[in-house]
Design an enzyme around this catalytic site. Structure first.
Site, PDB file in Angstrom:
ATOM      1  N   SER A 267       0.741  -1.384  -0.079  1.00 21.90           N
ATOM      2  CA  SER A 267       0.280   0.390   0.174  1.00 21.90           C
ATOM      3  C   SER A 267       0.925   1.427   0.164  1.00 21.90           C
ATOM      4  CB  SER A 267      -0.982  -0.272   1.254  1.00 21.90           C
ATOM      5  OG  SER A 267      -2.271   1.251   1.215  1.00 21.90           O
TER       6      SER A 267
ATOM      7  N   HIS B 103      -8.251  -4.892  -1.381  1.00 29.93           N
ATOM      8  CA  HIS B 103      -6.991  -4.371  -0.671  1.00 29.93           C
ATOM      9  C   HIS B 103      -6.561  -4.992   0.231  1.00 29.93           C
ATOM     10  CE1 HIS B 103      -4.543  -0.595  -0.999  1.00 29.93           C
ATOM     11  NE2 HIS B 103      -4.141  -0.913   0.528  1.00 29.93           N
TER      12      HIS B 103
ATOM     13  N   ASP C  68     -10.098  -3.538  -5.527  1.00 30.59           N
ATOM     14  CA  ASP C  68      -9.525  -2.807  -4.469  1.00 30.59           C
ATOM     15  C   ASP C  68     -10.565  -1.975  -4.272  1.00 30.59           C
ATOM     16  OD1 ASP C  68      -8.004  -1.241  -3.030  1.00 30.59           O
ATOM     17  OD2 ASP C  68      -6.407  -1.722  -3.794  1.00 30.59           O
TER      18      ASP C  68
END
Length: 327
Positions: free
Chosen positions: A112, A291, A236
């Site tokens: 991330s 995610h 995501d």
């Protein structure tokens, strides 16, 4: 970032590191891992990734990047802090580390927001630390358009997000609230970054070389990578837009996506992506799930392809050295 250890421990470390008889041979390059928002360097889940890297490529020395030795403080630093200062400190930490300072190069894995931070580290510190291969998962290379970052019930986080939304371009926010420093506002009609973003962004506008005055060192350092691999999560809904992970621009009004290769950042090679692509080092990948929903199979594939000894090796350290250094 130094730890206090006894003089006897320091002497033992020095003796072991200096001994030619304790060295292993042909180990994979050390692996740098930078975690995401809300995580910390000591988290069990993160260390399970490092363990898997070692199982896949035995002898891998894994360093979990941190902004503080206290895990709780390190976690808070993912939200509260100045990215320019954090990256500068990480660069120093790696240069001064007992093991990393001896390595001829590194592999790097970013989760991330840790992905664009590693890229920033390479661009700004690439003349001092030699990263060979960079892999990012669900990172925000072209910024975020919404603050979709708080977990249910995290009222402190939601309070900060309220401040982010109301004053993203304020001096204090840009110098202290991490997600604001990779927030990006654009003109939906043209896709061009807004003036307020270009004038005030503390981090993203700089490492993406979007201002009129370009930093040629950034492009040189990033283009020196052997491989830059960018993974998107197909489902995501945390990173908005998810295509940011591939440096794509997504129109916030009609949802149309402009791929990286159709954008000026690539065509004019602001940060070295075009040069990297021309030598076969730029890779666009997807993986199933939301995610940071990663399975071992994907990670093992990454470790095998990009982080094995065929991608770079060094004399390494043995198990005894690692135990001493971790005292």
């Amino acid at each position: 970032m130094l730890r206090l250890v006894s003089i006897s421990s320091l002497l033992l470390v020095t003796q072991v590191l200096a001994s030619p008889h304790t060295r292993a041979s042909s180990q994979p390059l050390p692996l740098l891992i930078w975690h995401g928002l809300g995580d910390n360097y000591a988290a069990d889940g993160l260390h399970s990734v490092g363990d898997l890297a070692n199982e896949t490529n035995p002898g891998t020395y894994v360093y979990y990047i941190r902004c503080h030795d206290d895990p709780g403080t390190d976690s808070r630093a993912t939200f509260l802090g100045n990215l320019t200062e954090q990256i500068a400190q990480v660069c120093i930490d790696i240069q001064e580390h007992e093991v990393l300072s001896q390595a001829p190069g590194f592999n790097a894995l970013g989760f991330s927001q840790g992905g664009q931070f590693l890229r920033g580290l390479i661009e700004r510190c690439g003349d001092r630390i030699n990263v060979r291969n960079l892999v990012t998962f669900g990172s925000q290379h072209n910024g975020i358009a919404k603050y979709q970052i708080c977990k249910d019930g995290d009222w402190l986080c939601k309070g900060y997000v309220g401040l982010l939304k109301s004053n993203t371009w304020g001096h204090w926010v840009q110098g202290n609230l991490v997600p604001a420093q990779y927030f990006k506002s654009t003109n939906d009609t043209t896709g061009a970054p807004t003036e307020e973003y270009l004038e005030n962004s503390n981090f993203l506008a700089d490492i993406n070389n979007e201002r009129a005055l370009k930093n040629v060192t950034y492009a040189k350092n990033l283009a020196q990578l052997d491989n830059f691999v960018m993974y998107l999560f197909e489902d995501d809904t945390t990173v908005i837009p998810k295509e940011s992970g591939w440096f794509a621009y997504t129109n916030g009004t009609d949802g149309t996506v402009t791929p990286l290769k159709d954008r000026d950042i690539y065509k004019e090679d602001w940060i070295g992506l075009k040069k990297l692509d021309q030598k076969g080092g730029l890779h666009f990948e997807t993986t199933e799930g939301g995610h940071m929903q990663l399975d071992d199979e994907v990670l093992i594939d990454v470790f095998s392809k990009y982080f094995s000894t065929k991608n770079g090796s060094w004399k390494g350290i043995d198990e005894r050295e690692q135990q001493i250094i971790e005292l």
